[in-house]
Design an enzyme around this catalytic site. Structure first.
Site, short mmCIF file in Angstrom:
data_model
loop_
_atom_site.label_atom_id
_atom_site.label_comp_id
_atom_site.label_asym_id
_atom_site.label_seq_id
_atom_site.Cartn_x
_atom_site.Cartn_y
_atom_site.Cartn_z
N LYS A 110 -12.20 -2.16 6.88
CA LYS A 110 -11.48 -3.00 7.83
C LYS A 110 -11.95 -2.81 9.27
CE LYS A 110 -8.28 -3.46 4.32
NZ LYS A 110 -7.58 -2.59 3.38
N ASP B 159 -1.85 6.76 6.31
CA ASP B 159 -2.85 5.79 5.86
C ASP B 159 -3.12 4.85 7.04
OD1 ASP B 159 -4.31 3.70 4.81
OD2 ASP B 159 -2.89 3.20 3.21
N TRP C 268 0.84 -1.21 0.00
CA TRP C 268 0.00 0.00 0.00
C TRP C 268 0.87 1.25 0.00
CZ3 TRP C 268 -4.16 -1.44 -1.96
CH2 TRP C 268 -4.79 -2.65 -1.58
C1 LIG Z 1 -6.96 -2.14 2.28
C2 LIG Z 1 -5.96 -1.08 2.32
C3 LIG Z 1 -5.87 -0.09 1.34
C4 LIG Z 1 -6.72 -0.10 0.08
O1 LIG Z 1 -8.00 0.33 0.34
P1 LIG Z 1 -9.05 0.54 -0.83
O2 LIG Z 1 -10.20 1.13 -0.08
O3 LIG Z 1 -9.33 -0.82 -1.41
O4 LIG Z 1 -8.48 1.46 -1.84
C5 LIG Z 1 -4.94 0.91 1.49
N1 LIG Z 1 -4.12 0.95 2.56
C6 LIG Z 1 -4.18 0.00 3.53
C7 LIG Z 1 -3.26 0.09 4.70
C8 LIG Z 1 -5.10 -1.03 3.44
O5 LIG Z 1 -5.15 -1.97 4.40
#
Ligand SMILES: *Cc1c(COP(=O)(O)O)cnc(C)c1O
Length: 357
Positions: free
Chosen positions: A190, A166, A99
């Protein structure tokens, strides 16, 4: 039988969230209408948006001067929105996994990107500690929890430049000091809601410092001005997010969530550490994620990995197959995961090891 859901994302949500969402799909706010068929401008939905934003502020103790937005496009759209809105000349990133790599790729479209450290040399199995952030960057970006590799940074770093994070896979798993950040973003699927919405916390005065033209929908200021209602927001996941936030508050808030999360992760890591068959993939225990626990079988037992997945399946344990870039197993222990499910997994590990020793 209700399954023990260890999927990494989309992932387990509380029964409270799912039941309340299902009710609203049938009859929202006693309107005699479904949540799916009413105007987002209705006073009933406006109340949902207002309470969801207020609860995020309350639970994360967000100071004045920050806005809470619910945007479309996933965390992946933030990989480009962040640099588009903040990167004037140069930004610093740390590469701790897939990511982060994706975020770096997008930032490069908007200016210079200095990758100050990377753990790619060891398949992202640790968090780099020694690095310097140049003082002249517009911001420093990091990923607090590396969902695929099972590493996590559980302290808010002290840096001398604006900070962006993030937090897609560990937001609401510990109290955070929001005042240290310019932007925090998190895809909802999540620890918050079904897929389709991204939570963004943005410091208002971090914006307006770049010269470029920003498309209306990609400009945070558009959404701040309109209270996250510039266009039709993803109403269903926002409603579910509100239910999850109420549930967190009811359970005692984020400090309480952290206690439960630490307990669950502790039970599983103890089982891994006391086993001769299973071994964790993260080299330094201090870097271990409490959200995504990654482990494999030792070389001696390696060929049994497939069998363990079916052994688990028979016990109603689903979603523990590791990501293809790590292999083995990954058990995701998000906030909604009950301790009992972790205990069922640990029992399965012990029984499987006994059977094969
Ligand atoms: C799942 C995830 C993403 C991607 O998220 P999307 O909503 O599918 O774009 C980005 N960063 C992290 C840390 C993730 O766990």
């Amino acid at each position: 039988m209700k399954k023990h859901n260890f999927y990494a994302g989309p992932s387990i949500l509380s029964e409270y969230t799912i039941n309340k969402t299902a009710e609203a799909v049938h009859n929202f706010a006693d309107m005699g209408l479904s949540l799916l068929e009413i105007s987002h401008r209705s006073k009933q939905f406006q109340a949902v948006m207002d309470e969801a934003q207020a609860l995020v502020k309350e639970l994360l103790n967000i100071p004045d001067g920050y806005s809470v937005l619910f945007l479309g496009g996933g965390a992946s759209l933030q990989f480009c929105m962040v640099p588009m809105n903040l990167l004037a000349t140069k930004a610093a990133y740390i590469n701790t996994g897939t990511w982060a790599t994706n975020a770096i790729k997008e930032a490069r479209l908007f200016g210079d990107v200095e990758v100050v450290a990377s753990s790619e040399d060891a398949n992202f199995s640790y968090i780099p500690k020694d690095f310097t952030i140049p003082a002249d960057v517009d911001y420093f970006h990091y990923t607090s929890n590396n969902t695929i590799y099972g590493t996590e940074t559980r302290v808010d770093p002290d840096v001398n430049v604006p900070l962006v994070c993030d937090m897609s896979s560990d937001i609401f798993s510990r109290p955070i000091d929001v005042s240290k950040y310019s932007i925090i973003y998190a895809g909802a699927q999540k620890n918050l809601a079904p897929a389709g919405v991204t939570l963004v916390i943005v410091k208002d005065d971090a914006l307006g410092k770049v010269e470029r033209a920003i498309p209306t929908m990609l400009d945070y200021r558009t959404h701040i001005k309109k209270g996250s209602m510039f266009n039709t927001p993803p109403v269903l996941p926002i409603y579910s997010a509100l239910m999850t936030l109420r549930y967190y508050k009811e359970l005692g808030g984020i400090a309480e969530m952290e206690k439960l999360d630490l307990k669950k992760a502790g039970v599983l890591y103890d089982a891994i550490d006391s086993s001769k068959m299973f071994v964790g993939t993260v080299t330094d225990p201090a870097d271990r994620s409490i959200m995504n626990v990654c482990f494999v079988m030792t070389p001696e037992f390696k060929e049994l990995e497939k069998d363990f997945v079916s052994f688990c399946d028979e016990r109603g344990i689903v979603g523990i197959k590791g990501h293809r870039s790590v292999g083995g197993f990954r058990a995701s222990l998000y906030n909604a995961m009950p301790l009992e499910s972790v205990e069922v997994l640990v029992d399965a590990m012990r029984d499987f090891e006994k059977k094969h020793s």
